[in-house]
Design a protein around this motif. Structure first.
Motif, PDB file in Angstrom:
ATOM      1  N   ARG A  43       0.978  -1.106  -0.138  1.00 17.76           N
ATOM      2  CA  ARG A  43      -0.012   0.106   0.065  1.00 17.76           C
ATOM      3  C   ARG A  43       0.907   1.166  -0.195  1.00 17.76           C
ATOM      4  N   ALA A  47      -3.742   7.276   2.701  1.00 16.91           N
ATOM      5  CA  ALA A  47      -5.086   6.901   2.870  1.00 16.91           C
ATOM      6  C   ALA A  47      -5.294   5.375   2.688  1.00 16.91           C
ATOM      7  N   LEU A  48      -4.664   4.860   1.682  1.00 20.29           N
ATOM      8  CA  LEU A  48      -4.417   3.444   1.745  1.00 20.29           C
ATOM      9  C   LEU A  48      -4.103   2.795   3.198  1.00 20.29           C
ATOM     10  N   GLU A  51      -7.352   3.051   5.287  1.00 19.40           N
ATOM     11  CA  GLU A  51      -8.383   2.025   5.018  1.00 19.40           C
ATOM     12  C   GLU A  51      -7.772   0.714   5.726  1.00 19.40           C
ATOM     13  N   PHE A  52      -6.397   0.336   5.501  1.00 17.15           N
ATOM     14  CA  PHE A  52      -6.136  -0.988   6.388  1.00 17.15           C
ATOM     15  C   PHE A  52      -6.478  -0.939   7.793  1.00 17.15           C
ATOM     16  N   CYS A  53      -6.147   0.085   8.442  1.00 18.91           N
ATOM     17  CA  CYS A  53      -6.250   0.154   9.965  1.00 18.91           C
ATOM     18  C   CYS A  53      -7.687   0.172  10.277  1.00 18.91           C
ATOM     19  N   SER A  54      -8.423   0.681   9.559  1.00 17.97           N
ATOM     20  CA  SER A  54      -9.848   0.644   9.707  1.00 17.97           C
ATOM     21  C   SER A  54     -10.502  -0.666   9.469  1.00 17.97           C
ATOM     22  N   HIS A  55      -9.977  -1.478   8.520  1.00 15.66           N
ATOM     23  CA  HIS A  55     -10.438  -2.763   8.214  1.00 15.66           C
ATOM     24  C   HIS A  55      -9.853  -3.756   9.368  1.00 15.66           C
TER      25      HIS A  55
END
Length: 136
Positions: A43, A47-48, A51-55
């Motif tokens: 990644r 921003a990406l 997104e990974f942290c959120s997932h």
């Protein structure tokens, strides 16, 4: 960056991780962070990484213990070794079904640092070990 600053940056990153504070982790990385995960895609960019942290925050609850941090003398590179104590909360596509399974997994990470921020993190763990633990 000094070795002491590099060590403090990596420690703050993992303190935020253990607190479930994705914003705190993002505060420790550069805009152009390169995030390399075991068995996964690279990644590029904050921003990406966000997104990974959120997932991860939805699918897993993890605490890193027995942390040992290593840094180069010039403070531009670092590494950490730790043990992940986790719970699998929500099924990740392509992986076994989540049923709240608990796991303990040795892992490590390598870092590049620029200024007082992390510009690359590469994480390693034994995916087959994790799959075996959550499949029982």
């Amino acid at each position: 960056m000094s070795a002491a600053t590099a060590r403090a940056t990596i420690q703050a990153y993992y303190d935020a991780f253990n607190a479930g504070n994705a914003a705190g982790m993002l505060d420790r990385v550069t805009e152009d962070i390169e995030h390399r995960v075991n068995e996964g895609a690279i990644r590029h960019g904050r921003a990406l990484f966000a997104e990974f942290c959120s997932h991860m925050g939805v699918s897993y609850r993890e605490e890193l213990r027995d942390m040992v941090i290593f840094v180069s003398e010039d403070g531009t590179r670092g590494a950490a070794e730790f043990v992940v104590h986790g719970e699998y909360l929500q099924t990740d596509p392509g992986l076994p079904e989540a049923r709240g399974q608990r796991y303990v997994l040795p892992a490590g990470a390598f870092f590049d640092l620029k200024g007082d921020r992390i510009s690359r993190v590469t994480t390693f763990y034994n995916l087959n070990d994790w799959i075996a633990q959550v499949s029982t």
